[in-house]
Design a protein around this motif. Structure first.
Motif, PDB file in Angstrom:
ATOM      1  N   ASP A   1      -4.369   5.603  -1.435  1.00  0.00           N
ATOM      2  CA  ASP A   1      -3.921   6.986  -1.492  1.00  0.00           C
ATOM      3  C   ASP A   1      -3.680   7.476  -0.074  1.00  0.00           C
ATOM      4  OD1 ASP A   1      -6.204   9.173  -0.750  1.00  0.00           O
ATOM      5  OD2 ASP A   1      -7.099   7.330  -1.522  1.00  0.00           O
ATOM      6  N   ASN A   2      -2.740   8.367   0.065  1.00  0.00           N
ATOM      7  CA  ASN A   2      -2.246   8.740   1.388  1.00  0.00           C
ATOM      8  C   ASN A   2      -3.318   9.398   2.255  1.00  0.00           C
ATOM      9  OD1 ASN A   2       0.226   8.955   3.117  1.00  0.00           O
ATOM     10  ND2 ASN A   2      -0.319  11.117   3.059  1.00  0.00           N
ATOM     11  N   TYR A   3      -4.150  10.239   1.669  1.00  0.00           N
ATOM     12  CA  TYR A   3      -5.161  10.947   2.457  1.00  0.00           C
ATOM     13  C   TYR A   3      -6.150   9.968   3.088  1.00  0.00           C
ATOM     14  CZ  TYR A   3      -8.623  14.444   3.769  1.00  0.00           C
ATOM     15  OH  TYR A   3      -9.497  15.238   4.484  1.00  0.00           O
ATOM     16  N   SER A   4      -6.557   8.942   2.327  1.00  0.00           N
ATOM     17  CA  SER A   4      -7.491   7.948   2.862  1.00  0.00           C
ATOM     18  C   SER A   4      -6.852   7.129   3.974  1.00  0.00           C
ATOM     19  CB  SER A   4      -7.969   7.021   1.739  1.00  0.00           C
ATOM     20  OG  SER A   4      -8.658   7.744   0.751  1.00  0.00           O
ATOM     21  N   VAL A   5      -5.555   6.822   3.830  1.00  0.00           N
ATOM     22  CA  VAL A   5      -4.841   6.071   4.867  1.00  0.00           C
ATOM     23  C   VAL A   5      -4.728   6.895   6.143  1.00  0.00           C
ATOM     24  CG1 VAL A   5      -2.587   5.118   5.496  1.00  0.00           C
ATOM     25  CG2 VAL A   5      -3.570   4.605   3.251  1.00  0.00           C
TER      26      VAL A   5
ATOM     27  N   CYS B   1       0.838  -1.201   0.000  1.00  0.00           N
ATOM     28  CA  CYS B   1       0.000   0.000   0.000  1.00  0.00           C
ATOM     29  C   CYS B   1       0.870   1.247   0.000  1.00  0.00           C
ATOM     30  CB  CYS B   1      -0.931  -0.014   1.213  1.00  0.00           C
ATOM     31  SG  CYS B   1      -2.109   1.354   1.245  1.00  0.00           S
ATOM     32  N   TYR B   2       1.858   1.282   0.882  1.00  0.00           N
ATOM     33  CA  TYR B   2       2.757   2.436   0.934  1.00  0.00           C
ATOM     34  C   TYR B   2       3.594   2.554  -0.341  1.00  0.00           C
ATOM     35  CZ  TYR B   2       1.672   3.238   5.873  1.00  0.00           C
ATOM     36  OH  TYR B   2       1.036   3.527   7.045  1.00  0.00           O
ATOM     37  N   LEU B   3       3.987   1.412  -0.898  1.00  0.00           N
ATOM     38  CA  LEU B   3       4.743   1.427  -2.153  1.00  0.00           C
ATOM     39  C   LEU B   3       3.896   2.011  -3.281  1.00  0.00           C
ATOM     40  CD1 LEU B   3       7.248   0.670  -3.836  1.00  0.00           C
ATOM     41  CD2 LEU B   3       6.239  -1.613  -4.130  1.00  0.00           C
ATOM     42  N   GLN B   4       2.629   1.618  -3.335  1.00  0.00           N
ATOM     43  CA  GLN B   4       1.733   2.137  -4.368  1.00  0.00           C
ATOM     44  C   GLN B   4       1.521   3.639  -4.210  1.00  0.00           C
ATOM     45  OE1 GLN B   4      -2.524   0.899  -4.512  1.00  0.00           O
ATOM     46  NE2 GLN B   4      -2.030   0.172  -6.574  1.00  0.00           N
ATOM     47  N   ILE B   5       1.349   4.088  -2.972  1.00  0.00           N
ATOM     48  CA  ILE B   5       1.224   5.523  -2.712  1.00  0.00           C
ATOM     49  C   ILE B   5       2.461   6.256  -3.213  1.00  0.00           C
ATOM     50  CG2 ILE B   5       1.161   7.280  -0.888  1.00  0.00           C
ATOM     51  CD1 ILE B   5      -0.568   5.306   0.735  1.00  0.00           C
ATOM     52  N   TYR B   6       3.632   5.708  -2.891  1.00  0.00           N
ATOM     53  CA  TYR B   6       4.890   6.350  -3.274  1.00  0.00           C
ATOM     54  C   TYR B   6       5.011   6.460  -4.794  1.00  0.00           C
ATOM     55  CZ  TYR B   6       9.841   7.556  -3.181  1.00  0.00           C
ATOM     56  OH  TYR B   6      11.047   8.197  -3.350  1.00  0.00           O
ATOM     57  N   VAL B   7       4.713   5.370  -5.489  1.00  0.00           N
ATOM     58  CA  VAL B   7       4.834   5.368  -6.955  1.00  0.00           C
ATOM     59  C   VAL B   7       3.846   6.342  -7.585  1.00  0.00           C
ATOM     60  CG1 VAL B   7       4.540   3.986  -9.044  1.00  0.00           C
ATOM     61  CG2 VAL B   7       5.752   3.029  -7.087  1.00  0.00           C
ATOM     62  N   LEU B   8       2.585   6.295  -7.174  1.00  0.00           N
ATOM     63  CA  LEU B   8       1.563   7.150  -7.790  1.00  0.00           C
ATOM     64  C   LEU B   8       1.796   8.622  -7.474  1.00  0.00           C
ATOM     65  CD1 LEU B   8      -1.673   4.996  -7.285  1.00  0.00           C
ATOM     66  CD2 LEU B   8      -0.385   5.380  -9.395  1.00  0.00           C
ATOM     67  N   TYR B   9       2.246   8.922  -6.258  1.00  0.00           N
ATOM     68  CA  TYR B   9       2.471  10.316  -5.897  1.00  0.00           C
ATOM     69  C   TYR B   9       3.732  10.869  -6.574  1.00  0.00           C
ATOM     70  CZ  TYR B   9      -1.248  10.609  -2.394  1.00  0.00           C
ATOM     71  OH  TYR B   9      -2.472  10.659  -1.767  1.00  0.00           O
ATOM     72  N   THR B  10       4.781  10.054  -6.685  1.00  0.00           N
ATOM     73  CA  THR B  10       5.968  10.524  -7.407  1.00  0.00           C
ATOM     74  C   THR B  10       5.654  10.702  -8.894  1.00  0.00           C
ATOM     75  OG1 THR B  10       6.750   8.222  -7.551  1.00  0.00           O
ATOM     76  CG2 THR B  10       7.718   9.606  -5.843  1.00  0.00           C
TER      77      THR B  10
END
Length: 310
Positions: free
Chosen positions: A177-181, A95-104
């Motif tokens: 996504d980070n905001y939902s987390v 989950c954190y990896l996906q957030i990192y990839v999508l946000y970068t």
């Protein structure tokens, strides 16, 4: 602090129970992903092979297409997996990896579009000095800087989220996504909220403001120029403006869904708005640039003709 639990997974509730429709959705998503890979890889290859396209504008375009492949990879494989899976649990690490990839991907996309607007500004407003300004060293800096900036900015985002304790693990999303987390956290999220606002403000001010400035200057020059110059500026700038607006709308859809209640919207519409920013720009940008930009279109025809003859 409320009672918190050490969760190992988050549950992506937006998939719901779609029954046999999952095979249809899987087929659609697979076709879209294949088209994205094919279109972006094709134009990257054309720009790399065709010497007439070894100019800053096309190099920056190539960087844009590479980033789009990177961002798509952050979404599509997981999306395809969970469409066919009976469970929709995602590990905290992934989950954190996906957030990192999508946000970068998002920040790099905005930064690349800003660099492209600056390139057009120099090309149109200072044509005689263009080659002296856009040196190979400057070009490399403009390509690397967005990646370094986005990796650093989102490294802080993830490090702040990793320390959180959660009261729940259900995300009404098809991806993390980070905001939902952060909204699920029981622990203090003040630092997360402050950095989120600071990071968003920095990203928008460092990308949108230079882009607006560049186009104001381009417009001033065009108003004083000949019809031929205006047409040339229009042909090179319109695809970029369309790309920028397309991506900006996708990010706004995501931000507004996070901040405002959208339960009244149909689930399929909510999902489409959520996945707009990692799907539509990588899908439409290479097609649009391939059609609208004469040099790319001619290079594609030339390489295709050579391939068919062979």
């Amino acid at each position: 602090m409320e009672n918190s639990t050490h969760y190992e997974v988050f549950r992506l509730a937006a998939y719901g129970d779609i029954g046999q429709l999952k095979y249809f959705y899987f087929a659609v998503v697979t076709v879209i992903y294949f088209v994205i890979i094919l279109a972006n890889a094709l134009l990257i290859g054309v720009i790399y092979i065709e010497r007439s396209l070894h100019e800053p504008m096309y190099v920056f375009l190539c960087a844009l297409f590479v980033n789009q492949l990177y961002g798509s990879t952050g979404l599509f494989p997981a999306l395809m997996f969970y469409l066919l899976s009976d469970t929709h649990d995602i590990s905290l690490l992934y989950c954190y990896l996906q957030i990192y990839v999508l946000y970068t991907y998002a920040i790099t996309e905005f930064s690349n579009l800003s660099v492209m607007s600056y390139d057009r500004y120099i090309s149109i407003c200072y044509p005689l000095q263009y080659n002296n300004i856009m040196t190979p060293k400057t070009i490399c800096g403009f390509i690397l800087l967005p990646w370094v900036y986005s990796f650093f900015l989102n490294g802080i985002v993830i490090s702040l989220s990793l320390r959180l304790q959660f009261c729940g693990n259900v995300l009404d999303r098809v991806y993390c996504d980070n905001y939902s987390v952060v909204k699920l956290a029981c622990s203090n999220t003040t630092l997360n909220n402050i950095w989120g606002l600071v990071g968003t403000a920095l990203s928008f001010s460092c990308t949108i403001c230079p882009t607006i400035y560049s186009y104001v200057k381009i417009l001033q020059i065009c108003l004083k120029s000949s019809k031929e110059t205006k047409q040339k500026a229009f042909n090179t700038c319109m695809p970029h403006i369309a790309s920028l607006l397309n991506f900006l709308f996708g990010c706004l859809f995501l931000i507004l869904q996070g901040r405002y209640e959208t339960a009244d919207l149909p689930p399929i519409l909510r999902t489409i708005l959520l996945v707009y920013f990692p799907i539509c720009p990588p899908l439409f940008n290479p097609i649009m640039y391939g059609i609208r930009m004469v040099n790319i279109r001619q290079a594609c025809k030339k390489l295709l003709g050579s391939y068919l003859k062979t």
